[in-house]
Motif scaffolding. Structure first.
Motif, PDB file in Angstrom:
ATOM      1  N   LEU A 101      -4.423   5.563   0.139  1.00  8.08           N
ATOM      2  CA  LEU A 101      -3.482   4.446   0.247  1.00  8.08           C
ATOM      3  C   LEU A 101      -2.548   4.614   1.442  1.00  8.08           C
ATOM      4  N   PHE A 102      -2.060   5.831   1.652  1.00  7.56           N
ATOM      5  CA  PHE A 102      -1.213   6.084   2.820  1.00  7.56           C
ATOM      6  C   PHE A 102      -1.982   5.780   4.110  1.00  7.56           C
ATOM      7  N   ALA A 106      -2.381   2.067   4.628  1.00  9.15           N
ATOM      8  CA  ALA A 106      -1.131   1.436   5.062  1.00  9.15           C
ATOM      9  C   ALA A 106      -0.877   1.680   6.541  1.00  9.15           C
ATOM     10  N   LEU A 107      -1.039   2.917   6.976  1.00 10.94           N
ATOM     11  CA  LEU A 107      -0.734   3.263   8.365  1.00 10.94           C
ATOM     12  C   LEU A 107      -1.754   2.691   9.340  1.00 10.94           C
ATOM     13  N   GLU A 108      -2.992   2.497   8.889  1.00  6.96           N
ATOM     14  CA  GLU A 108      -4.014   1.924   9.768  1.00  6.96           C
ATOM     15  C   GLU A 108      -3.758   0.458  10.090  1.00  6.96           C
ATOM     16  N   LEU A 109      -2.881  -0.190   9.341  1.00  7.77           N
ATOM     17  CA  LEU A 109      -2.549  -1.587   9.626  1.00  7.77           C
ATOM     18  C   LEU A 109      -1.718  -1.727  10.899  1.00  7.77           C
ATOM     19  N   LEU A 151       0.817  -1.206   0.000  1.00  2.00           N
ATOM     20  CA  LEU A 151       0.000   0.000   0.000  1.00  2.00           C
ATOM     21  C   LEU A 151       0.856   1.264   0.000  1.00  2.00           C
ATOM     22  N   SER A 152       1.938   1.257   0.768  1.00  2.00           N
ATOM     23  CA  SER A 152       2.781   2.450   0.828  1.00  2.00           C
ATOM     24  C   SER A 152       3.481   2.699  -0.502  1.00  2.00           C
ATOM     25  N   ARG A 153       3.892   1.635  -1.179  1.00  2.00           N
ATOM     26  CA  ARG A 153       4.513   1.812  -2.497  1.00  2.00           C
ATOM     27  C   ARG A 153       3.502   2.312  -3.515  1.00  2.00           C
ATOM     28  N   GLN A 154       2.287   1.782  -3.447  1.00  2.00           N
ATOM     29  CA  GLN A 154       1.241   2.268  -4.347  1.00  2.00           C
ATOM     30  C   GLN A 154       0.918   3.731  -4.064  1.00  2.00           C
TER      31      GLN A 154
END
Length: 218
Positions: A98-99, A102-105, A79-82
């Motif tokens: 997307l950011f 990613a961070l919510e994971l 997700l972070s790369r996308q």
């Protein structure tokens, strides 16, 4: 052991690496027996969830045969790369979503759920440090996106927390100062102007100034 397999989901992990991770202080014969016992117990645990074949034996080692996105760290990386790719293409809204995804994971420090003595292993410590550094970098990449989008008021509060938690990181400190600068200048960004000072939730500007006043090394 399961952590090592999960971090390399879908890939073969040499038995020697698993042995050195967990049983480095044991004799080779004892460690090999322990490895087989643990693999059997893990397979039994997976079997109770209907996936008895999750851990495969491969030449020289084992493989966790699951989709990489089923492991949060791999989903985070994807997700972070996308998000970075979307930002580079100018798709700001997509990159922001997307950011955030990613961070919510993240639910806390990397690998924090491991108990002693496993948490004290050098391999685990180094991997946890690497993952934490990557999380912080992505958080700051997202802050750059939010700065460019004019999300200065909400971002200032988030950055104040970030800087308080990591006072020696220069990048978020600079981002916080820039966000406050935009809040002070009514001609810069959508969130500028003195009105934002009055509307800032929870005295966020006072908090930001307190954080920036903290003593720093160097």
């Amino acid at each position: 052991m399961l952590v090592r397999l999960a971090l390399n989901a879908g890939q073969a992990v040499p038995a020697e690496l698993l042995l050195s991770d967990v049983w480095a202080s044991s004799s080779a014969v004892t460690a090999a027996k322990q490895l087989h016992i643990v693999v059997s117990k893990l397979r039994e645990a997976f079997a109770t969830h209907g996936d008895a074949e999750a851990i495969e034996t491969v030449p020289g080692g084992y493989r966790l045969a699951i989709e990489r996105d089923h492991v949060d760290v791999h989903a985070f990386v994807r997700l972070s790369r996308q998000a970075c790719a979307a930002r580079a293409e100018g798709a700001t809204a997509t990159a922001d979503a997307l950011f955030r995804g990613a961070l919510e994971l993240w639910r806390g420090p990397a690998l924090a759920e491991l108990d002693a003595p496993w948490a004290g292993l050098e391999a685990v410590r180094l991997e946890a440090e690497r993952l934490e550094a990557e999380r912080l970098a992505v958080r700051e990449d997202h802050a750059e996106l939010r700065l460019a989008a004019g999300d200065h008021r909400a971002l200032a509060g988030d950055l104040a927390v970030h800087v308080r938690e990591h006072p020696l990181r220069e990048r978020p400190t600079a981002q916080l100062m820039l966000a406050l600068h935009h809040l002070d200048d009514p001609g810069r960004g959508r969130m500028g102007g003195g009105a934002q000072h009055a509307d800032a939730p929870g005295g966020v500007l006072d908090d930001c100034q307190d954080v920036l006043a903290l003593p720093r090394e160097g």
